[in-house]
Design an enzyme around this catalytic site. Sequence first.
Site, mmCIF file in Angstrom:
data_model
loop_
_atom_site.group_PDB
_atom_site.id
_atom_site.type_symbol
_atom_site.label_atom_id
_atom_site.label_comp_id
_atom_site.label_asym_id
_atom_site.label_seq_id
_atom_site.Cartn_x
_atom_site.Cartn_y
_atom_site.Cartn_z
ATOM 1 N N ASP A 38 -23.539 -4.261 12.007
ATOM 2 C CA ASP A 38 -22.846 -3.293 11.172
ATOM 3 C C ASP A 38 -21.401 -3.191 11.699
ATOM 4 O OD1 ASP A 38 -22.362 -0.875 9.615
ATOM 5 O OD2 ASP A 38 -22.610 0.188 11.521
ATOM 6 N N PHE A 39 -20.517 -2.556 10.935
ATOM 7 C CA PHE A 39 -19.114 -2.460 11.368
ATOM 8 C C PHE A 39 -18.791 -1.073 11.967
ATOM 9 C CE2 PHE A 39 -14.705 -1.269 10.387
ATOM 10 C CZ PHE A 39 -14.027 -2.227 11.121
ATOM 11 N N ASP A 40 -18.713 -0.039 11.102
ATOM 12 C CA ASP A 40 -18.292 1.298 11.572
ATOM 13 C C ASP A 40 -19.335 1.904 12.506
ATOM 14 O OD1 ASP A 40 -15.769 2.215 9.992
ATOM 15 O OD2 ASP A 40 -17.054 1.297 8.474
ATOM 16 N N ASP A 219 -25.769 1.702 13.435
ATOM 17 C CA ASP A 219 -25.726 3.067 13.978
ATOM 18 C C ASP A 219 -26.068 4.139 12.964
ATOM 19 O OD1 ASP A 219 -23.335 2.762 12.424
ATOM 20 O OD2 ASP A 219 -22.611 4.594 13.377
HETATM 21 MG MG LIG Z 1 -22.178 2.153 10.798
#
Ligand SMILES: [Mg+2]
Length: 276
Positions: A38-40, A219
């Site tokens: 995932d990124f953020d 996350d």
């Molecule tokens: Mg995220």
Amino acid sequence: MQSQALSRVVPRMRHLLARDGLAAVDDLLQRRPLLAFDFDGTLAPIVAQPDKARVPPGIARRLAALAERLPVAIVSGRARADLGPRLGFTPHFLVGNHGAEDIADGPALAAAPDEPTPHAHQLDALRRQLAGAAGRLAAAQVAVEDKGASIALHYRMARDRTVAAALIAGLLEPADPALRVFGGKMVVNVMAADAPDKAASVRDLVARAGCDSALFAGDDVNDEPVFASAPADWLTVRIGRDEPQSLARWFLDGTAEVPVLLEHMLALQARRKSLK
Ligand SMILES: [Mg+2]
């Protein structure tokens, strides 16, 4: 029955940087895994202004080095066009909009901004409704982010987040069975119910990359379907300990531990190469 009920509330994640976690990483690298992130909040620390989010150089550099040996994928809720410039390296696969926006062929960063996004038109009725409620949304400090294949209603900046969340919930009632609504960190996301989610996307990437296994790190709420549906030999990693009931098998204490994991993987790769 009682033990089953208890087992659902007992935290099950273990620290990936503990000895058994690092052994599991070693096991994974014996196979040919896809490395998917995932990124953020996973690669890029969460920041008050989402437009400022970037992959820190220490992570980008190590992922670029790993990508020379193994397929690397980014699977994010952001639009693909928004993601590319924030990475600092070139992954093999770049999937946006929670899994709904994927280019099966061609270079990962070649998506044209004006390319029609699949599943985008299914949100048109909601777009009209949100436009009609623009005044109320602005007054509650809800930011509407239209990403084509999904719409994000952010309330991180709202003075009163309870009021903002209630306004969003009210606008999305009654539930439209053609839409999937799911929360995140100070955000409510809406996408077409029949669009692929992250779980479908990562499974598809593993097959396309010709991999035997995968590491997936995330996350947030929309990463849980990947954790929930992962085969037993995948390494699933929740970033942060904010959700003890996460279905990930392992956790890291925040994005700051990601470079430690990547460095360990690079060292294992180097050791394996020197033994050949
Ligand atoms: Mg995220």
